[in-house]
Write an enzyme that holds these catalytic residues in place. Structure first.
Site, PDB file in Angstrom:
ATOM      1  N   GLU A  59       7.436  18.055 -24.414  1.00 36.00           N
ATOM      2  CA  GLU A  59       6.910  18.521 -22.994  1.00 36.00           C
ATOM      3  C   GLU A  59       7.597  19.789 -22.553  1.00 36.00           C
ATOM      4  OE1 GLU A  59       4.326  16.602 -21.721  1.00 36.00           O
ATOM      5  OE2 GLU A  59       4.551  14.609 -21.743  1.00 36.00           O
ATOM      6  N   ARG A  92       0.819  -1.182  -0.068  1.00 39.20           N
ATOM      7  CA  ARG A  92       0.069   0.076  -0.154  1.00 39.20           C
ATOM      8  C   ARG A  92       0.772   1.239   0.073  1.00 39.20           C
ATOM      9  NH1 ARG A  92      -2.868  -3.274   3.530  1.00 39.20           N
ATOM     10  NH2 ARG A  92      -4.741  -4.379   2.603  1.00 39.20           N
ATOM     11  N   HIS A 102       5.503   9.352 -27.132  1.00 36.56           N
ATOM     12  CA  HIS A 102       4.625  10.107 -26.311  1.00 36.56           C
ATOM     13  C   HIS A 102       4.777  11.443 -26.816  1.00 36.56           C
ATOM     14  CE1 HIS A 102       2.082  11.558 -23.204  1.00 36.56           C
ATOM     15  NE2 HIS A 102       2.939  12.408 -22.621  1.00 36.56           N
ATOM     16  N   LYS A 114       2.465  11.653 -10.637  1.00 36.33           N
ATOM     17  CA  LYS A 114       1.586  10.936 -11.160  1.00 36.33           C
ATOM     18  C   LYS A 114       2.146   9.540 -11.772  1.00 36.33           C
ATOM     19  CE  LYS A 114      -2.227  13.598 -13.580  1.00 36.33           C
ATOM     20  NZ  LYS A 114      -2.824  13.823 -14.683  1.00 36.33           N
ATOM     21  N   GLU A 120      -5.097  16.907  -9.265  1.00 33.67           N
ATOM     22  CA  GLU A 120      -5.687  17.343 -10.517  1.00 33.67           C
ATOM     23  C   GLU A 120      -7.242  17.748 -10.284  1.00 33.67           C
ATOM     24  OE1 GLU A 120      -4.196  15.420 -14.148  1.00 33.67           O
ATOM     25  OE2 GLU A 120      -6.283  16.193 -15.010  1.00 33.67           O
ATOM     26  N   LYS A 127       6.517  22.722 -14.021  1.00 34.38           N
ATOM     27  CA  LYS A 127       5.711  21.491 -13.733  1.00 34.38           C
ATOM     28  C   LYS A 127       5.436  21.524 -11.932  1.00 34.38           C
ATOM     29  CE  LYS A 127       3.882  17.049 -13.923  1.00 34.38           C
ATOM     30  NZ  LYS A 127       4.236  15.976 -14.751  1.00 34.38           N
ATOM     31  N   HIS A 162      -2.765  16.237 -24.866  1.00 39.11           N
ATOM     32  CA  HIS A 162      -2.850  15.124 -24.388  1.00 39.11           C
ATOM     33  C   HIS A 162      -4.100  14.160 -24.893  1.00 39.11           C
ATOM     34  CE1 HIS A 162       0.923  16.170 -22.496  1.00 39.11           C
ATOM     35  NE2 HIS A 162       0.891  14.866 -22.147  1.00 39.11           N
ATOM     36  N   HIS A 174      -2.948  11.099 -26.569  1.00 33.70           N
ATOM     37  CA  HIS A 174      -3.190   9.781 -26.200  1.00 33.70           C
ATOM     38  C   HIS A 174      -4.029   8.816 -27.067  1.00 33.70           C
ATOM     39  CE1 HIS A 174      -2.595  10.820 -21.365  1.00 33.70           C
ATOM     40  NE2 HIS A 174      -1.491  10.612 -22.173  1.00 33.70           N
ATOM     41  N   ASN A 204      -2.399  18.935 -19.277  1.00 28.41           N
ATOM     42  CA  ASN A 204      -2.891  17.933 -20.440  1.00 28.41           C
ATOM     43  C   ASN A 204      -2.753  18.634 -21.783  1.00 28.41           C
ATOM     44  OD1 ASN A 204      -2.980  15.755 -18.693  1.00 28.41           O
ATOM     45  ND2 ASN A 204      -5.059  16.551 -17.940  1.00 28.41           N
ATOM     46  N   ARG A 235      -4.325  21.689 -12.426  1.00 25.26           N
ATOM     47  CA  ARG A 235      -3.362  20.578 -13.143  1.00 25.26           C
ATOM     48  C   ARG A 235      -3.844  20.184 -14.435  1.00 25.26           C
ATOM     49  NH1 ARG A 235       0.080  15.872  -9.797  1.00 25.26           N
ATOM     50  NH2 ARG A 235       1.152  15.045 -11.807  1.00 25.26           N
TER      51      ARG A 235
HETATM   52  N1  LIG Z   1       3.727  10.693 -14.910  1.00 27.14           N
HETATM   53  C1  LIG Z   1       3.810  11.684 -15.837  1.00 27.14           C
HETATM   54  O1  LIG Z   1       3.254  12.806 -15.266  1.00 27.14           O
HETATM   55  C2  LIG Z   1       4.149  11.607 -17.442  1.00 27.14           C
HETATM   56  C3  LIG Z   1       4.327  13.096 -17.955  1.00 27.14           C
HETATM   57  C4  LIG Z   1       4.669  12.935 -19.219  1.00 27.14           C
HETATM   58  C5  LIG Z   1       4.788  11.704 -19.842  1.00 27.14           C
HETATM   59  N2  LIG Z   1       4.594  10.576 -19.192  1.00 27.14           N
HETATM   60  C6  LIG Z   1       4.801   9.302 -19.665  1.00 27.14           C
HETATM   61  O2  LIG Z   1       6.134   9.087 -19.940  1.00 27.14           O
HETATM   62  C7  LIG Z   1       6.386   8.035 -21.055  1.00 27.14           C
HETATM   63  C8  LIG Z   1       7.160   8.531 -22.176  1.00 27.14           C
HETATM   64  O3  LIG Z   1       8.710   8.858 -21.540  1.00 27.14           O
HETATM   65  P1  LIG Z   1       9.927   8.862 -22.166  1.00 27.14           P
HETATM   66  O4  LIG Z   1       9.933   9.513 -23.463  1.00 27.14           O
HETATM   67  O5  LIG Z   1      10.992   9.041 -21.242  1.00 27.14           O
HETATM   68  O6  LIG Z   1       9.892   7.159 -22.797  1.00 27.14           O
HETATM   69  P2  LIG Z   1      10.952   5.940 -22.222  1.00 27.14           P
HETATM   70  O7  LIG Z   1      11.027   5.779 -20.950  1.00 27.14           O
HETATM   71  O8  LIG Z   1      10.180   4.637 -23.066  1.00 27.14           O
HETATM   72  O9  LIG Z   1      12.098   6.405 -22.854  1.00 27.14           O
HETATM   73  C9  LIG Z   1      12.481   6.757 -24.222  1.00 27.14           C
HETATM   74  C10 LIG Z   1      13.584   5.594 -24.893  1.00 27.14           C
HETATM   75  O10 LIG Z   1      14.961   5.981 -24.425  1.00 27.14           O
HETATM   76  C11 LIG Z   1      15.554   4.881 -23.858  1.00 27.14           C
HETATM   77  N3  LIG Z   1      16.455   5.665 -22.952  1.00 27.14           N
HETATM   78  C12 LIG Z   1      16.130   6.288 -21.849  1.00 27.14           C
HETATM   79  N4  LIG Z   1      17.016   6.781 -21.190  1.00 27.14           N
HETATM   80  C13 LIG Z   1      18.009   6.534 -22.013  1.00 27.14           C
HETATM   81  C14 LIG Z   1      19.612   6.844 -21.850  1.00 27.14           C
HETATM   82  N5  LIG Z   1      19.787   7.757 -20.890  1.00 27.14           N
HETATM   83  N6  LIG Z   1      20.322   6.545 -22.924  1.00 27.14           N
HETATM   84  C15 LIG Z   1      19.792   5.724 -24.001  1.00 27.14           C
HETATM   85  N7  LIG Z   1      18.483   5.495 -24.109  1.00 27.14           N
HETATM   86  C16 LIG Z   1      17.707   5.854 -23.113  1.00 27.14           C
HETATM   87  C17 LIG Z   1      14.466   4.168 -23.636  1.00 27.14           C
HETATM   88  O11 LIG Z   1      15.011   2.764 -23.089  1.00 27.14           O
HETATM   89  C18 LIG Z   1      13.359   4.087 -24.428  1.00 27.14           C
HETATM   90  O12 LIG Z   1      13.723   3.428 -25.625  1.00 27.14           O
HETATM   91  C19 LIG Z   1       5.141   7.889 -21.536  1.00 27.14           C
HETATM   92  O13 LIG Z   1       4.531   6.550 -20.910  1.00 27.14           O
HETATM   93  C20 LIG Z   1       4.321   9.096 -20.966  1.00 27.14           C
HETATM   94  O14 LIG Z   1       2.787   8.499 -20.834  1.00 27.14           O
HETATM   95  C21 LIG Z   1       4.216  10.517 -17.744  1.00 27.14           C
HETATM   96 ZN   LIG Z   2       2.764  13.766 -21.442  1.00 28.57          ZN
END
Ligand SMILES: NC(=O)c1ccc[n+]([C@@H]2O[C@H](COP(=O)([O-])OP(=O)(O)OC[C@H]3O[C@@H](n4cnc5c(N)ncnc54)[C@H](O)[C@@H]3O)[C@@H](O)[C@H]2O)c1
Ligand SMILES: [Zn+2]
Ligand SMILES: NC(=O)c1ccc[n+]([C@@H]2O[C@H](COP(=O)([O-])OP(=O)(O)OC[C@H]3O[C@@H](n4cnc5c(N)ncnc54)[C@H](O)[C@@H]3O)[C@@H](O)[C@H]2O)c1
Ligand SMILES: [Zn+2]
Lengths: 373, 373
Positions: B192, B129, B272, B150, B244, B234, B255, B259, B252, B248
């Protein structure tokens, strides 16, 4: 004390997350009007979750009541039993919620025992990062599980390991539903009620003792009062420590051994209340080792037996498996064993200095004595 | 503005859940001492989660640093990519946590991009939990995802639908890790960052515009400053509305369409940041329909193109599928469509009165124009 037709009410006091518990007859068919009174948005669909035993008996009444108040309702059914507290069942309910178009202002209703409450509650906690949740308990045990906001599913290696704190908006406890409860589940439910006496309220424990027969016969006034008092103890403890930083842990009396027995029985053979009944006897024997005397264990055992509850570990259970299941339990903290240990009827303490060997000895004893009368 | 070797620090202000963000070079190898300074209990095992691309590059350094500070560390690796934000991967990590003996005082570290952050964060939120969580972002996009608490996994029918709010204890952003990031992910991450300018801070948006080349070349000072400013926007927004309820939602921007595009591409084809880049163009076109002028859409598009980001929907995508994916999105509220709509660079509003037909028209346009230059 008034007659059985009365509605008893109490409040779980948690600031802006406070909520009422209503206990009485005829509540199912008032669901719709109670939702409307409390401003549940009528445009957002409701997901009504029940298990296969409860759905056919009571979900229709709830659905009808909601519909006549203008709500749209989707029903979801999971198989009856502890095995439904799984990630697989969780995923199916999320699919049902999506297909029914639940939005951020929707409500998930858990109509059933602790299994449905814990499972549907975790859906409500996680769907869109948390939506409204309503508990409609239909077992005696659920006087415990429906109050306090602990929701969870099991993992093959440990019980309740995946979960959240997510308080309901209201608890609607319709006593009429308990008439169809299988006798074994009636007895199992009383284990948690007795626990509430043992940890907090000696006079309630004595009252349970004196009213065992009326309770087992589901005599309405005794039943209503017992559930009310059980919920009252639970809500006092939860109000003082919502997230289990300290005090709330006393609610785990009997649960360290109990959860291990459930895990070893693969969540099926022993009911939850049965497992913790055995666990409470184990804890009382620990108390004896800590010097609180043998009388406590004898007294605890006598009370549980009076309610037809098991007080020994079934002979086939493997001691090593039980011990190792305990290591995965949340009550195992930084290498040393933590136990809720009774001091006297109505009072417990939390001890972090319980030698593993004592626990193993007691487990062995409780198995050996299983063969004997 | 000082040189690239400096550590920038800011605080996400959330009362007792407040936490620091450290941004700079060389942080990975300081993990152990930072944990010790902050009183992370050394007896409780740590679970270090990375994806298959990041694990081999950086997890060793983190593990070593933690071990030399006395922590025991278990490593878990998930496949690289959005598909790992699944309940199946979640379950595997819970198994890893149990097998490593994580207890209530343990920490889960997410070392990676938004995928690992969201996934490991939901594990930290749900295991027993809720246990401690640390974000160690290694992508540019993760300046967004690592801040604000999030966490979530996807469902086949909808993105991020299963999750929680679970704030990290600290965010450790080692800029050295970004050197190995594939160029396409560099660009995706800037979507972003641009969003943070567009929704809140015109001068930051202009700064991004002027510094596009330095940012794309990962020039240390520009990078450090850009990530700092992005995190700052942020954290201001999150501090004012953690769960949210209202404000907040401006995060989006882009998005709702984004999405849906990700869902239709089965979480693989579009990254993304790419999906929300297209979505932000769509939102700017909605602004035009609401009478805010065509200039905004042209300006938004130009800025995103400058960062090499896509601004059109790939031709093969099915409009009906996109529209239906939007219905499952959390931003679809009680029957009417809710969108974040820009008013000018640096300011947006949340509108609940967006006609579905307008959205469909824009989706169609963005597809048709895809073929053209
Ligand atoms: N929680 C939130 O508030 C929030 C906000 C925005 C996005 N997101 C989520 O984030 C995700 C996208 O994140 P992302 O773009 O970081 O994707 P990701 O985590 O898949 O990373 C992108 C790619 O880069 C590679 N990688 C990561 N770090 C590396 C490094 N230092 N060197 C070499 N390769 C590396 C990974 O293996 C992957 O192939 C989505 O699922 C999205 O929904 C969440
Ligand atoms: Zn996002
Ligand atoms: N969340 C908490 O704080 C908390 C507290 C205590 C127990 N629990 C959990 O509760 C669960 C046990 O709850 P339970 O004993 O209610 O089990 P349960 O939900 O499985 O119900 C027991 C049985 O009775 C049937 N049933 C339920 N209501 C009925 C009715 N009115 N008529 C006929 N049949 C009915 C069910 O189908 C089931 O077979 C365990 O998983 C335990 O871990 C949770
Ligand atoms: Zn229990």
């Amino acid at each position: 004390m008034a007659g059985g037709a009365e509605i008893r009410e109490l409040t779980v006091d948690l600031g802006e997350r406070s909520y009422p518990i209503l206990i009485g007859a005829g509540l199912l068919k008032r669901t719709g009007s109670l939702f409307a009174e409390r401003g549940f948005p009528v445009k957002s669909p409701v997901l009504l979750v029940a298990d296969s035993a409860v759905d056919g008996l009571y979900a229709g009444t709830v659905e009808e009541s909601l519909k006549s108040a203008g709500y749209s309702v989707a029903r979801a059914v999971v198989p009856s039993g502890e095995k439904s507290k799984s990630l697989a069942a969780f995923e199916e309910l999320v699919t049902a919620a999506l297909e029914a178009g639940l939005d951020r202002r929707s409500t998930v209703i858990a109509l059933g025992g602790g299994v449905v409450g814990d499972l549907a509650g975790f859906v409500a906690a996680s769907y869109m990062r948390g939506i409204r949740f309503v508990q409609m308990p239909t077992t005696i045990l659920a006087h415990d599980s429906s109050v306090g906001g602990k929701v969870a599913v099991n993992h093959r290696l440990a019980k309740n390991i995946i979960g959240a704190f997510h308080q309901p908006e209201i608890v609607l406890y319709d006593l009429d539903t308990l008439k169809s409860l299988p006798p074994r589940d009636v007895r199992s439910g009383y284990a948690e009620m007795i626990k509430h006496g043992l940890i907090w309220d000696e006079s309630f424990a004595r009252w349970c003792d004196e009213n065992a027969e009326r309770l087992l016969a589901l005599e309405p006034d005794a039943l209503g009062r017992g559930l009310y008092e059980g919920c009252r103890v639970k809500s006092i403890v939860v109000s003082r420590d919502e997230k289990e930083n300290d005090l709330r842990a006393i609610l785990n009396l009997g649960h360290t051994i109990g959860h291990a027995l459930e895990a070893v029985s693969h969540y099926g053979e022993l009911l939850h209340g049965e497992a913790i009944s055995i666990g409470m006897v184990g804890s009382a024997r620990l108390a004896a080792k800590f010097g609180y005397g043998d009388e406590l264990a004898a007294e605890t055992e006598r009370l549980l037996r009076k309610f037809g509850l098991p007080v020994r570990i079934p002979a086939g259970y493997d001691t090593d498996a039980i011990m190792s299941a305990m290591q995965h339990d949340k009550k195992f903290k930084e290498g040393s064993m933590v136990f809720v240990v009774p001091k006297r009827i109505g009072e417990v303490e939390i001890r972090g200095d319980v030698p593993v060997q004592w626990v193993r000895d007691i487990v062995e004893q409780l198995k050996e004595e299983a063969g004997k009368p």
